[in-house]
Scaffold this motif. Structure first.
Motif, short mmCIF file in Angstrom:
data_model
loop_
_atom_site.label_atom_id
_atom_site.label_comp_id
_atom_site.label_asym_id
_atom_site.label_seq_id
_atom_site.Cartn_x
_atom_site.Cartn_y
_atom_site.Cartn_z
N ARG A 34 31.19 35.27 13.79
CA ARG A 34 30.85 36.48 14.57
C ARG A 34 30.18 37.52 13.67
N PHE A 35 28.91 37.73 13.94
CA PHE A 35 28.14 38.74 13.22
C PHE A 35 27.92 39.98 14.09
N ASP A 36 28.66 40.05 15.21
CA ASP A 36 28.36 41.09 16.20
C ASP A 36 29.35 42.23 16.23
N LEU A 37 30.45 42.16 15.50
CA LEU A 37 31.54 43.10 15.75
C LEU A 37 31.80 44.13 14.65
N ASN A 38 31.00 44.07 13.58
CA ASN A 38 31.13 45.05 12.49
C ASN A 38 32.52 45.13 11.89
N LEU A 333 20.08 31.18 16.59
CA LEU A 333 21.34 31.43 15.86
C LEU A 333 22.54 30.92 16.66
N LEU A 334 22.53 31.19 17.96
CA LEU A 334 23.66 30.76 18.79
C LEU A 334 23.83 29.25 18.76
N ARG A 335 22.71 28.55 18.73
CA ARG A 335 22.77 27.07 18.64
C ARG A 335 23.53 26.62 17.40
N GLN A 336 23.48 27.45 16.35
CA GLN A 336 24.20 27.12 15.10
C GLN A 336 25.60 27.73 15.10
N GLY A 337 26.00 28.35 16.20
CA GLY A 337 27.33 28.97 16.26
C GLY A 337 27.40 30.32 15.56
N LEU A 338 26.26 30.99 15.41
CA LEU A 338 26.21 32.28 14.73
C LEU A 338 25.89 33.35 15.78
N VAL A 339 26.79 34.31 15.96
CA VAL A 339 26.65 35.26 17.07
C VAL A 339 26.17 36.62 16.56
N PRO A 340 24.90 36.99 16.83
CA PRO A 340 24.41 38.31 16.41
C PRO A 340 24.68 39.35 17.49
N ARG A 341 24.55 40.63 17.14
CA ARG A 341 24.60 41.69 18.15
C ARG A 341 23.17 41.89 18.65
N THR A 342 23.03 41.80 19.96
CA THR A 342 21.70 41.96 20.56
C THR A 342 21.64 43.30 21.30
N THR A 356 26.58 41.79 11.19
CA THR A 356 27.67 42.22 10.31
C THR A 356 27.61 41.43 9.01
N VAL A 357 27.86 42.10 7.91
CA VAL A 357 28.00 41.38 6.63
C VAL A 357 29.36 40.68 6.66
N ARG A 358 29.36 39.36 6.53
CA ARG A 358 30.63 38.60 6.58
C ARG A 358 30.99 38.13 5.17
N ASP A 359 31.59 36.96 5.05
CA ASP A 359 31.87 36.47 3.69
C ASP A 359 30.72 35.56 3.25
N ARG A 360 30.78 35.17 2.00
CA ARG A 360 29.70 34.38 1.39
C ARG A 360 29.32 33.15 2.22
N GLU A 361 30.35 32.45 2.65
CA GLU A 361 30.09 31.19 3.34
C GLU A 361 29.38 31.43 4.68
N GLN A 362 29.89 32.37 5.45
CA GLN A 362 29.28 32.63 6.75
C GLN A 362 27.87 33.22 6.58
N ASP A 363 27.73 34.12 5.60
CA ASP A 363 26.41 34.73 5.38
C ASP A 363 25.40 33.67 4.95
N ASP A 364 25.84 32.71 4.15
CA ASP A 364 24.93 31.64 3.73
C ASP A 364 24.48 30.80 4.93
N ARG A 365 25.39 30.60 5.87
CA ARG A 365 24.99 29.86 7.09
C ARG A 365 23.90 30.62 7.82
#
Ligand code: PLP
Length: 376
Positions: A34-38, A333-342, A356-365
């Motif tokens: 989840r990259f949408d919730l800050n 992004l959604l196809r890869q399971g990555l949810v941005p805020r639109t 949202t800035v997440r952790d290294r692994e999620q950000d790398d995805r």
């Protein structure tokens, strides 16, 4: 400037749930990021220890003490204010709701410098009041507040009831230039005195204040109708705890407290909130980690060809050039399971995504997905 007249109250709209995204794209739900919730990933050890210790002020079969005294004392020490200047809520969102009930009458007017946090418009509309949207300055000017336009809107039609401000601002990720809020408040007070009306209540939402290591809560001494809003959801990495505060002069707090429900903050939240507020390392530690990861994440997205705007917060705004491209990228992004805020088509940031800035692994995805989308 636009005026939206309420017919039906507005409501908050979320991105799809992780379960819905997983089902739509045939992905395991654990893979959704989840990259949408800050939010800030991973609660601090201090918070986890307080939960594990289970030493709550009263058993969870009982209601929390009505004055939330331990949480208030810890917040007063952390924010450097008197306990009588604080009101506790179930997150900043409940505080915004209570402030709306206290100060926006049905048929009233509240000013929202746009773009800003969606709940400002939602709360106003739910009060049966008019949202007066005042556009911020353009991206090239840091989306700064347009002081003269706000003053003009505040003076119209007998005067606005309330002005919603947010610093640093969500979703533009930047803070106002030094001194500009103080100047605006002085001007609003002078304008009101000149035309013999009461100055509007000004809400200053400082949900992201720790990321810039600056609070302007002291402005309440020069503008007594200022309500500052703080939260444990961001730099304290405790969004799930639901703890927020109003910080204002005691007389203003009393006016808001009229609308306070009996016990919206749990005894667990009080204990954990107290522990993190009394600890000097929790917020600075999260902010330092975030700063490094934000730089790495922004650099990765920029290298993938995306236009990433400067950020002082725990999220990035990405300019994709057009609403169609933003929608395309969102789908990718959604196809890869990555949810941005639109942002919806009518929104001034319809061509942008907020991440949202997440952790290294999620950000790398997300960086890898951006590279793949750029290559298409
Ligand atoms: C500006 C702003 N205020 C308030 C909130 C909500 O905070 P809380 O979790 O404390 O309700 C958010 C959450 O994204 C926010 O961005």
């Amino acid at each position: 400037m636009t005026f939206a007249h309420p017919s039906q109250p507005a409501s908050y709209s979320w991105e799809a749930t992780s379960e819905a995204v997983a089902e739509r794209y045939g992905l395991p739900v654990e893979s959704i990021a989840r990259f949408d919730l800050n939010t800030v990933t991973a609660p601090s050890e201090v918070a986890e220890r307080a939960v594990r210790a289970g030493r709550f002020e009263v058993p969870i079969s009982e209601y929390p003490p009505s004055d939330y005294r331990r949480l208030v004392a810890a917040a007063a020490a952390r924010y450097g204010c008197d306990p009588a200047e604080l009101l506790v809520g179930a997150g900043a969102d409940e505080i915004l709701d209570l402030v709306g009930k206290a100060f926006i009458p049905p048929g009233g007017r509240a000013i929202v410098p746009t773009p800003s946090y969606a709940m400002f418009g939602v709360v106003t509309s739910q009060r049966g009041a008019t949202v007066v949207a005042v556009p911020r300055r353009p991206a090239g000017e840091g989306f700064a507040l347009d002081g003269p336009a706000i003053r003009h809107a505040a003076a119209r039609d007998g005067g606005a009831d309330l002005i919603w401000l947010c610093d640093p601002n969500n979703p533009t990720a930047l803070s106002e230039p030094e001194g500009s809020l103080a100047r605006l408040l002085d001007e609003l007070a002078a304008d009101a005195t000149m035309s013999d009306r009461r100055a509007p209540v000004v809400v200053l939402d400082e949900a992201y204040a720790e990321f810039v290591d600056r609070s302007q809560a002291d402005l309440r001494f020069r503008y007594p109708r200022l309500v500052v809003v703080r939260t444990l959801s961001k730099a304290y990495a405790l969004a799930g705890l639901r703890v927020g505060f109003a910080l204002a002069r005691p007389a203003v707090i009393e006016e808001i407290a009229v609308y306070r429900p009996p016990g919206s903050v749990s005894v667990v939240s009080i204990a954990v909130g107290e522990a993190v507020l009394l600890d000097d390392t929790v917020a600075p530690g999260a902010v330092a980690r975030l700063g490094e990861e934000r730089q790495r994440f922004a650099a990765g997205l920029t290298a993938a060809g995306w236009s990433v705007l400067p950020s002082m917060t725990n999220f990035l705004l990405v300019d994709l050039g057009s609403p169609a491209r933003a929608a395309d990228v969102t789908e990718g992004l959604l196809r890869q399971g990555l949810v941005p805020r639109t942002f919806p088509a009518e929104h001034p940031l319809a061509a942008y995504l907020r991440l949202t800035v997440r952790d290294r692994e999620q950000d790398d995805r997300l960086i890898a997905a951006a590279q793949a989308l750029a290559a298409r």
